[in-house]
Design a protein around this motif. Structure first.
Motif, PDB file in Angstrom:
ATOM      1  N   SER A  54      52.035 -27.980   6.286  1.00  0.00           N
ATOM      2  CA  SER A  54      51.588 -26.454   6.397  1.00  0.00           C
ATOM      3  C   SER A  54      52.541 -25.627   5.684  1.00  0.00           C
ATOM      4  O   SER A  54      50.999 -24.821   5.183  1.00  0.00           O
ATOM      5  N   ASP A  55      53.677 -25.811   5.029  1.00  0.00           N
ATOM      6  CA  ASP A  55      54.176 -25.372   4.519  1.00  0.00           C
ATOM      7  C   ASP A  55      53.759 -25.567   2.872  1.00  0.00           C
ATOM      8  O   ASP A  55      54.631 -25.041   2.054  1.00  0.00           O
TER       9      ASP A  55
ATOM     10  N   ARG B  83      60.218  -9.707  -3.974  1.00  0.00           N
ATOM     11  CA  ARG B  83      59.201 -10.305  -2.632  1.00  0.00           C
ATOM     12  C   ARG B  83      58.615 -11.830  -2.917  1.00  0.00           C
ATOM     13  O   ARG B  83      58.765 -11.925  -4.020  1.00  0.00           O
ATOM     14  N   TRP B  84      58.876 -12.150  -1.273  1.00  0.00           N
ATOM     15  CA  TRP B  84      57.923 -13.485  -1.442  1.00  0.00           C
ATOM     16  C   TRP B  84      56.890 -14.159  -1.383  1.00  0.00           C
ATOM     17  O   TRP B  84      56.553 -13.009   0.182  1.00  0.00           O
ATOM     18  N   TYR B  85      56.190 -14.789  -1.854  1.00  0.00           N
ATOM     19  CA  TYR B  85      54.391 -14.432  -1.636  1.00  0.00           C
ATOM     20  C   TYR B  85      54.273 -16.232  -1.172  1.00  0.00           C
ATOM     21  O   TYR B  85      54.868 -17.046  -1.805  1.00  0.00           O
ATOM     22  N   ARG B  86      52.935 -16.172  -0.965  1.00  0.00           N
ATOM     23  CA  ARG B  86      52.646 -18.184  -0.338  1.00  0.00           C
ATOM     24  C   ARG B  86      51.459 -17.707  -0.617  1.00  0.00           C
ATOM     25  O   ARG B  86      51.079 -17.209   0.080  1.00  0.00           O
ATOM     26  N   GLN B  87      50.850 -18.678  -1.606  1.00  0.00           N
ATOM     27  CA  GLN B  87      49.654 -19.068  -1.547  1.00  0.00           C
ATOM     28  C   GLN B  87      48.934 -20.176  -1.547  1.00  0.00           C
ATOM     29  O   GLN B  87      49.237 -20.881  -2.342  1.00  0.00           O
ATOM     30  N   HIS B  88      48.011 -21.084  -0.487  1.00  0.00           N
ATOM     31  CA  HIS B  88      47.207 -21.311  -0.154  1.00  0.00           C
ATOM     32  C   HIS B  88      46.146 -22.085  -0.906  1.00  0.00           C
ATOM     33  O   HIS B  88      45.730 -20.899  -0.837  1.00  0.00           O
TER      34      HIS B  88
ATOM     35  N   VAL C 240      55.347 -30.297   1.217  1.00  0.00           N
ATOM     36  CA  VAL C 240      55.558 -30.885   1.881  1.00  0.00           C
ATOM     37  C   VAL C 240      55.326 -31.981   2.744  1.00  0.00           C
ATOM     38  O   VAL C 240      54.247 -32.492   2.706  1.00  0.00           O
ATOM     39  N   MET C 241      56.160 -33.422   2.275  1.00  0.00           N
ATOM     40  CA  MET C 241      55.529 -34.710   3.168  1.00  0.00           C
ATOM     41  C   MET C 241      56.130 -34.802   4.453  1.00  0.00           C
ATOM     42  O   MET C 241      57.050 -34.629   4.746  1.00  0.00           O
TER      43      MET C 241
END
Lengths: 111, 112
Positions: free
Chosen positions: A82-83, A34-39, A109-110
């Motif tokens: 936003s990523d 799995r790949w997860y993202r956490q802001h 991400v610039m």
């Protein structure tokens, strides 16, 4: 015991440029990735799950699994500011309930 | 989509005090998990449960207890909190092999 490592620890890319994240694992019999993202300040969001060698695409996210080389990659197509987030890889050995998490790659991400 | 709710969102405790972190899920999942997140360690599994009445030790259970009184609720208990337990704690629920895990938004615990 399963070990999961992610690289790089941090990555900065320009808006629209492909971002590639790497995850290595130690158990070649693993079959659940799995790949997860956490802001920042938020919970974890599942981005893509992959269970066999090859590629799996979910929106702008593509996971690429190669169990022979013990790697699973995440490619982010045309990332936006936003990523920017912490990206976590998680791996489970065959028949196991438990996901082992890497420590993450911090993506910026610039614009 | 499954909803996993953790409470409190933030907690400040004193060393030696008792802390209870609560987790509630509304999707009738059998499996629930407690993780802690620390820099350089990813999310490490503390305790998990296969259903009401069951608790199992994860990779780092020392200093923690868990309670699963019902399908919906899974608590993490620190009987004697220590500063080393300062962390962000995540609860998750899931169902079956190849399950997706649904995480709560986390509880930030500071033990002074």
């Amino acid at each position: 015991q399963q070990k999961v490592q992610q690289s790089p620890e941090s990555l900065t890319v320009s808006e629209g440029a492909m971002a590639s994240l790497n995850c290595t694992f130690s158990d070649r019999s693993s079959d659940n990735f799995r790949w997860y993202r956490q802001h920042s300040g938020k919970g974890l969001e599942v981005l893509v799950s992959i269970f066999s060698d090859g590629e799996k695409e979910e929106g702008s996210f593509t996971a690429h699994l190669n169990r022979a080389s013990l790697h699973v990659f995440l490619h982010i197509r045309e990332p936006q500011p936003s990523d920017s987030a912490l990206y976590l890889c998680a791996v489970a050995s065959s028949g196991s309930w438990q996901l082992i998490f890497g420590s993450g790659t911090q993506l910026t991400v610039m614009p | 989509e499954a909803a996993v709710t953790q409470s409190p969102r933030n907690k400040v405790a004193v060393t030696g005090g008792k802390v209870t972190l609560s987790c509630n899920q509304t999707n009738n999942h059998n499996n629930m998990y407690w993780y802690r997140q620390d820099t350089g360690h990813g999310l490490r599994l503390i305790h998990y449960s296969y259903g009401a009445g069951s608790t199992e030790k994860g990779d780092i259970p020392d200093g923690y207890k868990a309670s699963r009184p019902s399908q919906e609720n899974f608590s993490l208990i620190l009987e004697l909190a220590t500063p080393s337990q300062t962390s962000v704690y995540f609860c998750a629920s899931g169902e079956g092999l190849n399950e997706r895990l649904f995480f709560g938004h986390g509880t930030k615990l500071s033990v002074l």
